[in-house]
Design a protein around this motif. Structure first.
Motif, PDB file in Angstrom:
ATOM      1  N   ASN A  46       0.732  -1.336  -0.063  1.00 48.66           N
ATOM      2  CA  ASN A  46      -0.031  -0.082  -0.070  1.00 48.66           C
ATOM      3  C   ASN A  46       0.961   1.218   0.266  1.00 48.66           C
ATOM      4  N   GLU A  47       1.876   1.240  -0.588  1.00 45.43           N
ATOM      5  CA  GLU A  47       2.810   2.220  -0.665  1.00 45.43           C
ATOM      6  C   GLU A  47       3.488   2.499  -1.938  1.00 45.43           C
ATOM      7  N   VAL A  48       3.397   3.708  -2.469  1.00 47.87           N
ATOM      8  CA  VAL A  48       4.098   3.972  -3.769  1.00 47.87           C
ATOM      9  C   VAL A  48       5.485   4.722  -3.535  1.00 47.87           C
ATOM     10  N   THR A  49       6.437   4.312  -3.913  1.00 46.24           N
ATOM     11  CA  THR A  49       7.726   5.131  -3.847  1.00 46.24           C
ATOM     12  C   THR A  49       8.170   5.203  -5.403  1.00 46.24           C
ATOM     13  N   ILE A  50       8.569   6.626  -5.682  1.00 45.41           N
ATOM     14  CA  ILE A  50       9.177   7.133  -6.728  1.00 45.41           C
ATOM     15  C   ILE A  50      10.552   7.378  -6.514  1.00 45.41           C
ATOM     16  N   PHE A  51      11.361   6.943  -7.506  1.00 45.44           N
ATOM     17  CA  PHE A  51      13.076   6.877  -7.474  1.00 45.44           C
ATOM     18  C   PHE A  51      13.389   7.814  -8.810  1.00 45.44           C
ATOM     19  N   ALA A  52      14.289   8.895  -8.415  1.00 48.68           N
ATOM     20  CA  ALA A  52      14.800   9.577  -9.525  1.00 48.68           C
ATOM     21  C   ALA A  52      15.911  10.360  -9.168  1.00 48.68           C
ATOM     22  N   THR A  53      16.822  10.580 -10.365  1.00 51.28           N
ATOM     23  CA  THR A  53      17.759  11.437  -9.830  1.00 51.28           C
ATOM     24  C   THR A  53      17.625  12.823 -10.587  1.00 51.28           C
ATOM     25  N   LEU A  54      17.565  14.009 -10.037  1.00 59.70           N
ATOM     26  CA  LEU A  54      17.503  15.305 -10.720  1.00 59.70           C
ATOM     27  C   LEU A  54      18.792  15.921 -10.698  1.00 59.70           C
ATOM     28  N   THR A  55      19.335  16.674 -11.836  1.00 59.86           N
ATOM     29  CA  THR A  55      20.306  17.406 -12.150  1.00 59.86           C
ATOM     30  C   THR A  55      20.220  18.790 -12.030  1.00 59.86           C
ATOM     31  N   LEU A  56      20.191  19.309 -10.754  1.00 59.69           N
ATOM     32  CA  LEU A  56      20.203  20.764 -10.455  1.00 59.69           C
ATOM     33  C   LEU A  56      21.300  21.621 -10.812  1.00 59.69           C
ATOM     34  N   PRO A  57      20.936  23.076 -10.816  1.00 60.23           N
ATOM     35  CA  PRO A  57      22.285  24.069 -10.880  1.00 60.23           C
ATOM     36  C   PRO A  57      23.064  23.637  -9.699  1.00 60.23           C
ATOM     37  N   LYS A  58      24.435  23.793  -9.804  1.00 68.20           N
ATOM     38  CA  LYS A  58      25.243  23.306  -8.664  1.00 68.20           C
ATOM     39  C   LYS A  58      25.085  24.528  -7.610  1.00 68.20           C
ATOM     40  N   SER A  59      24.697  25.681  -7.710  1.00 67.48           N
ATOM     41  CA  SER A  59      24.237  26.849  -7.078  1.00 67.48           C
ATOM     42  C   SER A  59      23.149  26.453  -6.006  1.00 67.48           C
ATOM     43  N   THR A  60      22.026  25.413  -6.488  1.00 64.94           N
ATOM     44  CA  THR A  60      20.942  25.266  -5.840  1.00 64.94           C
ATOM     45  C   THR A  60      21.167  24.946  -4.278  1.00 64.94           C
ATOM     46  N   LYS A  61      20.301  26.116  -3.376  1.00 62.65           N
ATOM     47  CA  LYS A  61      20.487  25.870  -1.888  1.00 62.65           C
ATOM     48  C   LYS A  61      19.069  25.442  -1.254  1.00 62.65           C
ATOM     49  N   SER A  62      18.207  25.363  -2.193  1.00 68.38           N
ATOM     50  CA  SER A  62      17.068  24.903  -1.715  1.00 68.38           C
ATOM     51  C   SER A  62      15.936  24.563  -2.638  1.00 68.38           C
ATOM     52  N   LEU A  63      14.776  23.950  -2.519  1.00 70.95           N
ATOM     53  CA  LEU A  63      14.014  23.277  -3.413  1.00 70.95           C
ATOM     54  C   LEU A  63      12.578  23.103  -2.984  1.00 70.95           C
ATOM     55  N   VAL A  64      11.715  23.881  -3.478  1.00 71.48           N
ATOM     56  CA  VAL A  64      10.247  23.532  -2.832  1.00 71.48           C
ATOM     57  C   VAL A  64       9.802  22.145  -3.527  1.00 71.48           C
ATOM     58  N   HIS A  65       9.161  21.541  -2.663  1.00 68.18           N
ATOM     59  CA  HIS A  65       8.522  20.184  -3.240  1.00 68.18           C
ATOM     60  C   HIS A  65       7.258  20.131  -2.441  1.00 68.18           C
ATOM     61  N   LEU A  66       6.335  19.372  -3.354  1.00 73.50           N
ATOM     62  CA  LEU A  66       5.126  19.027  -2.710  1.00 73.50           C
ATOM     63  C   LEU A  66       4.598  17.754  -3.366  1.00 73.50           C
ATOM     64  N   TRP A  67       3.466  16.940  -2.971  1.00 72.24           N
ATOM     65  CA  TRP A  67       2.987  15.769  -3.197  1.00 72.24           C
ATOM     66  C   TRP A  67       1.495  15.739  -3.054  1.00 72.24           C
TER      67      TRP A  67
END
Length: 125
Positions: free
Chosen positions: A75-96
């Motif tokens: 009863n659990e969904v798990t999403i796996f991925a690798t995102l390539t972000l700009p190296k200067s990224t300090k934070s990221l807003v995520h939602l679900w």
């Protein structure tokens, strides 16, 4: 962030019925107050027959993605991925979110408090 790669494994529990969609998304504008508008999602469709694997279709979002896959177990969904972000990224807003399907068409998610507040800022060291 030394490499610019962010590996994610997003687990969404309590998916007790099939024929649902589950999404993990990012907001490239990094605006926590307006996280939903402009969000770019990885969406998993949980099949009606749980013996089939969940489906994912890869499309373009702001950041390149590799290793995209999903599982549905216990009863659990798990999403796996690798995102390539700009190296200067300090934070990221995520939602679900999750919601039902009508046939194979995703339906709107609820607008209760838990849904409208299913967001946070990830601080990236």
């Amino acid at each position: 962030m030394a490499t610019g790669n962010l590996d994610i494994a997003f687990r969404h529990p309590k998916i007790t019925s099939t024929n649902r969609w589950v999404a993990w998304a990012i907001n490239p504008k990094n605006d926590i107050d307006r996280a939903m508008p402009g969000a770019q999602a990885l969406v998993v469709v949980v099949p009606q027959k749980p013996i089939l694997p969940p489906s994912l279709e890869q499309g373009n979002i702001t950041y390149p993605i590799t290793g995209l896959r999903a599982t549905y177990q216990n009863n659990e969904v798990t999403i796996f991925a690798t995102l390539t972000l700009p190296k200067s990224t300090k934070s990221l807003v995520h939602l679900w979110q999750d919601a039902p399907l009508s046939g194979s068409t995703p339906q709107a998610h609820d607008t209760e408090y838990d849904n409208t507040h299913s967001k946070e800022t990830i601080i990236i060291a």
